[in-house]
Structures are given as structure tokens and as C-alpha cells.
Design an enzyme around this catalytic site. Sequence first.
Site, PDB file in Angstrom:
ATOM      1  N   HIS A 236       9.068  34.126 -44.205  1.00 24.89           N
ATOM      2  CA  HIS A 236       7.859  34.918 -44.446  1.00 24.89           C
ATOM      3  C   HIS A 236       8.274  36.223 -45.127  1.00 24.89           C
ATOM      4  O   HIS A 236       8.329  37.272 -44.480  1.00 24.89           O
ATOM      5  CB  HIS A 236       7.158  35.243 -43.121  1.00 24.89           C
ATOM      6  CG  HIS A 236       6.463  34.095 -42.462  1.00 24.89           C
ATOM      7  ND1 HIS A 236       7.093  33.188 -41.652  1.00 24.89           N
ATOM      8  CD2 HIS A 236       5.166  33.707 -42.502  1.00 24.89           C
ATOM      9  CE1 HIS A 236       6.218  32.298 -41.207  1.00 24.89           C
ATOM     10  NE2 HIS A 236       5.034  32.589 -41.711  1.00 24.89           N
TER      11      HIS A 236
ATOM     12  N   GLU B 251       2.552  26.413 -46.249  1.00 27.44           N
ATOM     13  CA  GLU B 251       1.103  26.570 -45.993  1.00 27.44           C
ATOM     14  C   GLU B 251       0.357  27.062 -47.227  1.00 27.44           C
ATOM     15  O   GLU B 251      -0.611  27.823 -47.124  1.00 27.44           O
ATOM     16  CB  GLU B 251       0.875  27.493 -44.778  1.00 27.44           C
ATOM     17  CG  GLU B 251       1.460  26.905 -43.506  1.00 27.44           C
ATOM     18  CD  GLU B 251       1.248  27.748 -42.249  1.00 27.44           C
ATOM     19  OE1 GLU B 251       0.542  28.771 -42.320  1.00 27.44           O
ATOM     20  OE2 GLU B 251       1.792  27.370 -41.204  1.00 27.44           O
TER      21      GLU B 251
ATOM     22  N   GLU C 170       4.985  22.178 -38.459  1.00 29.57           N
ATOM     23  CA  GLU C 170       4.516  23.210 -37.516  1.00 29.57           C
ATOM     24  C   GLU C 170       3.224  22.726 -36.903  1.00 29.57           C
ATOM     25  O   GLU C 170       2.316  22.280 -37.618  1.00 29.57           O
ATOM     26  CB  GLU C 170       4.150  24.505 -38.262  1.00 29.57           C
ATOM     27  CG  GLU C 170       5.187  25.549 -38.343  1.00 29.57           C
ATOM     28  CD  GLU C 170       4.642  26.836 -38.986  1.00 29.57           C
ATOM     29  OE1 GLU C 170       3.607  27.369 -38.528  1.00 29.57           O
ATOM     30  OE2 GLU C 170       5.273  27.299 -39.941  1.00 29.57           O
TER      31      GLU C 170
HETATM   32  C1  BMA Z   1       2.763  33.694 -36.882  1.00 28.55           C
HETATM   33  C2  BMA Z   1       2.774  34.496 -35.595  1.00 28.55           C
HETATM   34  C3  BMA Z   1       3.272  35.871 -35.930  1.00 28.55           C
HETATM   35  C4  BMA Z   1       4.645  35.788 -36.592  1.00 28.55           C
HETATM   36  C5  BMA Z   1       4.619  34.834 -37.799  1.00 28.55           C
HETATM   37  C6  BMA Z   1       5.967  34.624 -38.417  1.00 28.55           C
HETATM   38  O1  BMA Z   1       2.282  32.405 -36.636  1.00 28.55           O
HETATM   39  O2  BMA Z   1       3.623  33.891 -34.643  1.00 28.55           O
HETATM   40  O3  BMA Z   1       3.354  36.642 -34.751  1.00 28.55           O
HETATM   41  O4  BMA Z   1       5.065  37.049 -37.022  1.00 28.55           O
HETATM   42  O5  BMA Z   1       4.090  33.597 -37.383  1.00 28.55           O
HETATM   43  O6  BMA Z   1       6.882  34.074 -37.524  1.00 28.55           O
END
Ligand code: BMA
Length: 428
Positions: free
Chosen positions: A171, A234, A343
Site C-alpha cells: 500500500h 483491488e 484476501e
Molecule cells: C486495511 C486496514 C487498515 C490497514 C490497511 C493496510 O484493510 O486493515 O487498517 O492499514 O488494510 O494494511
Amino acid sequence: MVLKRLYYKSCGNYIVKAISLPAFKQSFVPLLCCTAGCINQKSKMLHMHKILLLLLFNIAVFQGLIAQTLPIDPKATPETKNLYLNLQRLAKKGIMFGHQDDLAYGIGWKYEPGRSDVKEVVGEYPAVVGWDLGHLELKRPVNLDSVPFDAMRNFAQQVYARGGINTFSWHPNNPVDPSKDTWFQQDSTIKQVFADPAIMARYDAWLDEVAAFFKSLKGPKGEAIPVIFRPLHEHTGSWFWWGRGHSTVAEYTKFWRYTVDYLRNKKGVHNVLYAYSPDRFESREAYLERYPGDEYVDILGFDIYHRPNPSDSIDHFVANTRQMVQTLAEIGKEKNKVITLSETGLEQLPVADWWTRTLVPVVQDAGLSYVLVWRNGRPDHFYAPYPGQASAEDFKKFYQLPNVFFQKDVAAENIYKKPTKSKKGSKL
Ligand code: BMA
């Protein structure tokens, strides 16, 4: 058995056809002898007949048993190739269970050596552990969920040493404005990366960090630890800057290819399998809309969360998601690619029998390699049970299913070694 590898192109993949040399000798040597010194026409015909049958038998048997796909990286390390071949082999037998950040923290604990919420419920670690590289690009010491990268490297080494699998998502912040996070939905980010050399240089520098991290993952003999990398995920949604609403199909696919080429060709990273994972999708066409091509993807997955609301009953979620799994399975078969539910989860697991009632009907007998549930981040944000949690007993039933694999099942299979037959006594 001596094996000779022949490669040919099919649907853009390299398929390994394994042919037994002794079997070939058996077939061809008599043919030569026969033609050279044939006694009479009748015995020659009989011989030819036998030889033809033998050849057909060999081809059928060996193709059926061993035909497999190699990673998209021709220079993938031996362990990475072996992992990929074993993923294909094991997916025919059952599904591995995975959990994000499993070893780093859980509900009520953080960074306590050896701990894992999953292990505390079923006595065993998950087969697959997910990690996220977000903020590595900023050279921060900890990721966006506060996992120190040094600890992450160490955890990944532990997973590998136990015979399990590591998968990495990423991310990253927005490369146009790095002070903005991964959810900063600035339109045309990808377009700007390609248009502005300064932004491109920044993205390259970010990929340098990713490459260095993957290269730093070393096993006990100094070998690179194979990992699954799942970037730009995603993207059928628009919540990340690389999402559907912020780039064209051409921009997204070009960006994916650029990312893979940079890591693989420019940086010489050869311990990575690449996973493509959109969010929910309505059709085969929608799934493939932003697919960058068979030469750029090893694993096909998708992400989907169960978010119960009055219009999405459990039955509806199961039917809908199962449909996506089936579509994915068809695409995987055509393309000879490994498939995964990359996921998923139900936040806070309020449905006591969620594992056997919801997850099992979604994933069973579909040829999925693994299913990964998201992180146990906070008491109001977790996806795997912990001791005493409402779904813990049902999770034990899920764990005991013969075709659901955790760490020990997978360890028994030596997935970083050349594929062999499953060992006796293993659930596989
Ligand atoms: C999302 C949450 C956030 C997290 C992000 C990256 O689904 O779990 O809190 O920062 O993923 O792991």
C-alpha cells in the site's frame, strides 16, 4: 527417471512437457532395429503397432502427470520455481490457510516471539502469512500498520524456515505527492508517473526499496527466499490511487508491466511470483479487463470481504462469491495459472459458524491454492479468531478438514524442493 524438458508456447505460458528418456528408448530403439533388419512384413507391422501404442501411452501418462507451468521470470531461482510447481501440485489436493501479519501481533499482544492468534486456537501456524510493504517506499523503519521492516524480514525468514509461504501486498503512498497516503484518490496518478520524469524517478526509487527488501530475504544457505508479490491490488475498485476510477485500462496495464519489468529485469529480483488480484468482479470480461498479460502474472486471485447487511445475506454472499471463484477457476485452467482467494474475511467474526458455513462453501473443491484472511489489528478490526472468540470452535472444525492445510501439512511437502509425491501421513 531421466527427464527431458521441452518448452512450447501455449496461451502465452511456458508449459513443461516431461518425457521419459528410457521410455523413448524403449519406443525408438526397437523401431530402428526393426526397420534395419526386418524379418518379414507381418512382424514389422506388429512391432509398429506396439510402438505406436507405447508412444501414445507415454505421452498421455507423462503429460497428464507432469504438465506444469513455470514462473513468468525465466531466471526465477530454483526455490522459486519449485514453489510455483508445488503450488500447482498442492492446489489439486486442497487449500492452504493464510493470515495477514500473523506473527507480528494479535488481539491483546504485540511482537511476542512465537505467538500467533491462529496457533493459539488450533495449535498450528497458518500455511501462508501475509505482510504489507506500505511505507517501505518512504524509507520508514515501520510499515503503515506499525510493523518494523526488520521484524518483518525476520518473521518472513521464520515462516520460510518452517516450510510455509510469505505473500506481500503493498500500500504505497501516492507518488505524485508522497505526503498523501495510498487512499489519496488523485485522478490520473499513473498518467502523471509516465508523463513526468521526476515522478517516474520517484517511483523507480520506491521500486528500488522493494527490490532491496526482497533481495534481503535470505534462507540459511544464503538462498533468496521465494515470495508472492501482489502489487496494485483491488484495482476494480477506486479506493486506491491505481484504482479503476483513476486510470485507463492502458495506463494500468502499462504500469503493471513497468513494475514487473523493473523489478525482474532492471533490478534482477528473481525470488518473486507475481499475483494479480482485483476486488469483486461481475464477469470473466470484467476480471480480465485490466489483466496485464500471461507473461506478467503468475497467480490469479481476487479480494472480497463479507460485509453482512440487509441486502447481503450469508447465502447471497456465498452464492455470489462462489460464482466468482468458479469464473476464476475457469480462467486459471485456460491460462495454466495458480488461483487464490488473496484476501477475505468477516470483520470481528460475529457469525459463530462463519468458517464452515460461509468460507468452506465458497472455497471448497475449486482448485484454489490458498485463502488469506486479513489482519488482527484491533479488537474492532480482526479477521482470524483468538482463544475464546465467538468463531473459535468452528475454526477448529475448519482446521480439521482433511483438505484444509496449515503450516505442518505444507512443511511436510518440502515446497521449496523439486515436486515429489505427497508423503504418507500428511493431510495432503
Ligand atoms: C486495511 C486496514 C487498515 C490497514 C490497511 C493496510 O484493510 O486493515 O487498517 O492499514 O488494510 O494494511
